[in-house]
Each structure stands twice: as C-alpha cells, then as structure tokens.
Design an enzyme around this catalytic site. Structure first.
Site, PDB file in Angstrom:
ATOM      1  N   LEU A  76      13.849 117.403  76.974  1.00  0.00           N
ATOM      2  CA  LEU A  76      13.790 116.477  75.842  1.00  0.00           C
ATOM      3  C   LEU A  76      14.411 115.130  76.194  1.00  0.00           C
ATOM      4  O   LEU A  76      15.406 115.064  76.913  1.00  0.00           O
ATOM      5  CB  LEU A  76      14.582 117.092  74.670  1.00  0.00           C
ATOM      6  CG  LEU A  76      14.693 116.295  73.366  1.00  0.00           C
ATOM      7  CD1 LEU A  76      13.384 116.374  72.594  1.00  0.00           C
ATOM      8  CD2 LEU A  76      15.831 116.822  72.506  1.00  0.00           C
ATOM      9  N   CYS A  77      13.827 114.050  75.651  1.00  0.00           N
ATOM     10  CA  CYS A  77      14.504 112.744  75.657  1.00  0.00           C
ATOM     11  C   CYS A  77      14.148 112.053  74.339  1.00  0.00           C
ATOM     12  O   CYS A  77      13.864 112.718  73.351  1.00  0.00           O
ATOM     13  CB  CYS A  77      14.143 111.912  76.895  1.00  0.00           C
ATOM     14  SG  CYS A  77      12.446 111.310  76.937  1.00  0.00           S
ATOM     15  N   HIS A  78      14.165 110.728  74.315  1.00  0.00           N
ATOM     16  CA  HIS A  78      13.910 110.010  73.068  1.00  0.00           C
ATOM     17  C   HIS A  78      12.425 110.017  72.711  1.00  0.00           C
ATOM     18  O   HIS A  78      12.037 110.374  71.606  1.00  0.00           O
ATOM     19  CB  HIS A  78      14.453 108.576  73.178  1.00  0.00           C
ATOM     20  CG  HIS A  78      14.490 107.840  71.870  1.00  0.00           C
ATOM     21  ND1 HIS A  78      14.591 106.480  71.795  1.00  0.00           N
ATOM     22  CD2 HIS A  78      14.433 108.280  70.583  1.00  0.00           C
ATOM     23  CE1 HIS A  78      14.607 106.111  70.512  1.00  0.00           C
ATOM     24  NE2 HIS A  78      14.510 107.190  69.761  1.00  0.00           N
ATOM     25  N   GLY A  80       9.872 110.883  75.456  1.00  0.00           N
ATOM     26  CA  GLY A  80       9.110 111.707  76.381  1.00  0.00           C
ATOM     27  C   GLY A  80       8.924 111.127  77.775  1.00  0.00           C
ATOM     28  O   GLY A  80       8.321 111.767  78.631  1.00  0.00           O
ATOM     29  N   ILE A 105      12.679 113.491  70.842  1.00  0.00           N
ATOM     30  CA  ILE A 105      13.406 113.757  69.602  1.00  0.00           C
ATOM     31  C   ILE A 105      12.908 112.854  68.476  1.00  0.00           C
ATOM     32  O   ILE A 105      12.987 113.203  67.298  1.00  0.00           O
ATOM     33  CB  ILE A 105      14.940 113.630  69.799  1.00  0.00           C
ATOM     34  CG1 ILE A 105      15.687 114.328  68.658  1.00  0.00           C
ATOM     35  CG2 ILE A 105      15.349 112.168  69.980  1.00  0.00           C
ATOM     36  CD1 ILE A 105      17.157 114.573  68.925  1.00  0.00           C
TER      37      ILE A 105
END
Length: 119
Positions: A76-78, A80, A105
């Site tokens: 996961l990141c902000h 993708g 996210i």
C-alpha cells in the site's frame, strides 16, 4: 531503490478486494505500507507494517528474515505508485505472490472506508 528491477507485470488488487481480505482476518497475508511516518499519522489501515521507501537502506536487508517470500504480500501507498516500485523490488528479491493495492489508501478512503482521512 536500486537492484535488479525487472519489467515484470505487477498484479493489482482493488481496494474493495483488500477490504474483503481484511474482513476475513487471513493470517496468511503480509501487509506492507511504504508511505512515510508523517503520512501514517494522517491516515492508516490497521495491520500494515510500515516500511517507508525513504528508509529503504535501513530495512531492505531485514526483508528475507521478516517476511515469507511465498506468502501473499499486499503493498500500500498513497495512490499506488510507490507501492508498485516496492512490488517490483520484492519480485526481484524472489517474492512470488506480490500484489499492488490499486489506488492506494486514497482510493480505500473514497471507496471503502470514509472514516479514513484523505490527504
């Protein structure tokens, strides 16, 4: 991020699929969040291990000891992009079942859980 980054296609998982997987409490999945600590302070999903990409040198050598290369690993990141980089790196390290959480996210907040703040 250095190393032998191949152009292998990355498997994506939608945020809706992620929510279903989290709801089953599947102990077999590994959850990695590559965002920075200040981003985690704003919004996070419980159960994820934080490995900030900016601190790659500090944690990269611990990966084989901390994670099972054959277990399903969701990153996961902000939005993708950073998680896609991490997926490529993990695959180059021999991880066999890595999935990028599409939209990150941000998408999770919009589509699954509006209680998670957007930033």
């Amino acid at each position: 991020m250095t190393g032998n980054i191949s152009g292998q296609p990355i498997t994506q998982i939608s945020v809706e699929e992620l929510a279903q997987r989290l709801a089953t409490n599947d102990a077999g999945i590994q959850l990695i969040d590559v965002r920075e600590p200040q981003e985690l302070a704003l919004a996070q999903i419980s159960g994820f291990v934080n490995l900030p990409l900016s601190e790659f040198a500090q944690w990269s050598e611990q990966i084989p000891a901390k994670f099972d290369p054959d277990a399903e690993t969701l990153v996961l990141c902000h939005h993708g992009m950073r998680s896609a980089q991490m997926c490529q790196w993990l695959m180059a390290q021999g991880f066999t079942n890595v999935k990028n959480i599409a939209g990150g996210i941000d998408a999770y907040s919009v589509l699954v859980d509006s209680s998670i703040p957007q930033y």
